[in-house]
Design an enzyme around this catalytic site. Structure first.
Site, PDB file in Angstrom:
ATOM      1  N   VAL A 134      -5.712   5.808  15.157  1.00  0.00           N
ATOM      2  CA  VAL A 134      -6.636   5.182  14.195  1.00  0.00           C
ATOM      3  C   VAL A 134      -5.949   5.049  12.848  1.00  0.00           C
ATOM      4  O   VAL A 134      -5.516   6.042  12.254  1.00  0.00           O
ATOM      5  CB  VAL A 134      -7.926   6.030  14.052  1.00  0.00           C
ATOM      6  CG1 VAL A 134      -8.819   5.455  12.966  1.00  0.00           C
ATOM      7  CG2 VAL A 134      -8.666   6.101  15.376  1.00  0.00           C
TER       8      VAL A 134
ATOM      9  N   GLY B  62      -3.097   4.060  11.885  1.00  0.00           N
ATOM     10  CA  GLY B  62      -1.657   4.343  11.803  1.00  0.00           C
ATOM     11  C   GLY B  62      -1.287   5.556  10.985  1.00  0.00           C
ATOM     12  O   GLY B  62      -1.594   6.686  11.368  1.00  0.00           O
TER      13      GLY B  62
ATOM     14  N   ILE C  96      -2.359   6.610   8.108  1.00  0.00           N
ATOM     15  CA  ILE C  96      -3.375   7.263   7.272  1.00  0.00           C
ATOM     16  C   ILE C  96      -3.928   8.471   8.028  1.00  0.00           C
ATOM     17  O   ILE C  96      -4.337   8.325   9.185  1.00  0.00           O
ATOM     18  CB  ILE C  96      -4.561   6.314   6.969  1.00  0.00           C
ATOM     19  CG1 ILE C  96      -4.070   4.972   6.428  1.00  0.00           C
ATOM     20  CG2 ILE C  96      -5.536   6.953   6.012  1.00  0.00           C
ATOM     21  CD1 ILE C  96      -5.196   3.968   6.210  1.00  0.00           C
TER      22      ILE C  96
ATOM     23  N   GLY D 231       6.275 -10.988  12.475  1.00  0.00           N
ATOM     24  CA  GLY D 231       6.108  -9.778  13.275  1.00  0.00           C
ATOM     25  C   GLY D 231       4.841  -9.001  12.924  1.00  0.00           C
ATOM     26  O   GLY D 231       4.636  -7.877  13.376  1.00  0.00           O
TER      27      GLY D 231
ATOM     28  N   LYS E  91     -10.633   1.387  17.569  1.00  0.00           N
ATOM     29  CA  LYS E  91     -10.514   2.455  16.570  1.00  0.00           C
ATOM     30  C   LYS E  91     -11.895   2.909  16.105  1.00  0.00           C
ATOM     31  O   LYS E  91     -12.137   4.095  15.887  1.00  0.00           O
ATOM     32  CB  LYS E  91      -9.685   1.958  15.390  1.00  0.00           C
ATOM     33  CG  LYS E  91      -8.243   1.655  15.784  1.00  0.00           C
ATOM     34  CD  LYS E  91      -7.549   0.863  14.700  1.00  0.00           C
ATOM     35  CE  LYS E  91      -6.176   0.399  15.141  1.00  0.00           C
ATOM     36  NZ  LYS E  91      -5.635  -0.650  14.281  1.00  0.00           N
TER      37      LYS E  91
END
Ligand SMILES: NC(=O)c1ccc[n+]([C@@H]2O[C@H](COP(=O)([O-])OP(=O)(O)OC[C@H]3O[C@@H](n4cnc5c(N)ncnc54)[C@H](OP(=O)(O)O)[C@@H]3O)[C@@H](O)[C@H]2O)c1
Length: 431
Positions: A135, A137, A139, A190, A208
């Protein structure tokens, strides 16, 4: 778990798996100092053994089959960073838990679909299932909800949970370019996958959100209860009108307790310029928690990418090395409640509507009647320019009403002869 080094098997050596190997290579000494044990990558598995990943994996055993690795008695912990709700990722996690090993995963799809069952399995086996990287990344949102705010009753969590969508919306606003063009650019840079649907259709954010909801409210994971809309229909004209009216358009995931039910939604929202989350731009993610004792907390940071995600996986591994064990969703899995979900029809809020109608006498009266008959009151109405007999956009901001009322009045507006295209509706979130 054996004393001394913590022996880790890493299933998947893509973006996240490689990032983790590099983090342990670069910061291994620091990690050992901080958690009192060496984190040792003892085994790895990926599809293609010959691929040059730029990693030094000397001393790590190679497994063709991650499921076999998951039950290898030499290993203490398995990191699953293959991805996918089912198939080999799920088999790997289940095999590891069944073999009595704790698991660290970044796999939100797996947890959103099977989180409750996996929490039961981990608890039955007396091991931990950790998923900080799944969830938002880099953080530490899971730690914040599960530990830092554990003394609170949480009322509402909302967040920017998909960096690709936030990048696209921010860029559309800054450049005035439409969705398709900005998406193509994001793919080149990307920031978006070749098949962007998981991101732009809101599914990744919903995965998430399902996890956040379970953690925030101590309830079973219920991905299917989430109302999900993506950002494909957002156009620069809506972004410009929203700005003019004092709002920014964001794709939010929102989980809220309401009268014994849980409301879970992912959709584009108008948020006021002065809401803290409005200024979270580009690929960044943010999670905003409202809780009874702490009040409001906003955490913001990079939501994806090799290094941020590796940072989150490492934090979970260090907890395991220290022996910290917290139930998967913050409470014993047998205590996870099965909470009824609020139907989207019963959602209440204010709405932004944009119509394209013929500029002729009586049209605004017809639109006003369609709203009046559903008891919807109007806070603002904007009609720019004058083009008798031609198409003009009309933008309306309503006061609080219900989704059912809005949908009924939109159906009536759509049926008007003077209406030229399907009306656009975007929900407004207070803060
Ligand atoms: N990328 C991010 O920024 C990010 C952020 C948060 C969460 N996540 C989650 O982290 C997980 C991994 O994402 P990723 O971006 O690292 O994916 P990825 O770059 O596509 O890497 C997937 C890895 O899994 C391996 N793999 C695939 N099938 C396999 C099999 N049958 N047996 C063994 N290995 C297999 C691949 O092997 P080969 O390399 O040999 O093909 C590859 O190394 C996903 O659940 C994703 O949602 C990713």
């Amino acid at each position: 778990m054996t004393k001394g080094s913590m022996k880790i098997g890493v299933a998947g050596l893509g973006t996240v798996g490689s990032g983790l190997c590099r983090l342990i290579q670069d910061n291994g000494h620091l990690l050992t100092q901080r958690c009192g044990r060496r984190l040792l990558i003892s085994a790895v598995s990926a599809r293609d053994r010959r691929k040059d990943r730029g990693l030094n994996l000397e001393g790590a055993r190679w497994f063709e089959d991650p499921v076999a690795m998951a039950s290898d008695p030499e290993l203490d912990v398995i990191v699953e960073v293959i991805g996918g709700a089912d198939g080999v990722a799920r088999e790997t996690v289940e095999a590891a838990l069944t073999a009595g090993k704790s698991v660290v995963t970044a796999n939100k799809a797996l947890l959103a679909e099977h989180g409750t069952a996996l929490a039961h399995l981990a608890e039955a086996q007396g091991v931990t299932l950790a998923y900080e990287a799944a969830v938002a990344g880099g953080i530490p949102a899971i730690k914040a909800l599960r530990e830092g705010l554990a003394g609170n009753r949480i009322q509402r969590v909302h967040g920017i949970l998909n960096g690709t969508c936030n990048y696209i919306l921010s860029t559309m606003r800054d450049s005035g370019r439409e969705f398709g063009e900005v998406l193509a650019e994001a793919q080149k840079l990307g920031y978006a996958e070749a098949d962007p649907s998981m991101d732009v259709d809101g599914i990744d954010a919903a995965h998430k959100l399902a996890i956040i909801t379970a953690l925030a409210f101590g309830c079973e994971v219920d991905f299917n209860a989430i109302h999900v809309e993506g950002i494909r229909r957002i156009s620069t004209i809506d972004i410009a009108y929203a700005e003019e009216l004092g709002f920014r358009i964001k794709l939010l995931g929102i989980a809220q307790r309401r009268d014994g039910t849980v409301e879970q939604r992912v959709h584009p929202c108008l948020v006021p310029h002065n809401a803290p989350i409005a200024s979270v731009e580009g690929v960044f993610n943010a999670v905003h928690v409202e809780a009874d004792f702490v009040g409001r907390v906003l955490i913001e940071g990079p939501g994806a990418g090799e290094k941020p995600t590796a940072s989150a996986v490492a934090a979970d591994l260090m907890d395991l090395a220290r022996g910290t064990a917290i139930p998967t969703f913050g409470v014993a899995s047998s205590d996870l409640e099965k909470l009824p979900s609020l139907s989207m029809e019963d959602h209440r809020g204010a709405y932004y509507l944009r119509l394209l109608v013929l500029d002729e006498p009586g049209v605004i009266a017809d639109v006003a009647a369609a709203l009046r008959d559903e008891d919807i009151s109007v806070e603002a109405m904007v009609q720019r320019g004058r083009a008798p007999g031609e198409a003009v956009p009309v933008v309306i901001v309503t006061h609080e009403t219900s989704e059912a009322q809005i949908q009924r009045s939109l159906a009536r507006i759509e049926a008007l002869e003077s209406n030229l295209e399907s009306p656009r509706m975007i929900r407004i979130e207070g803060s």
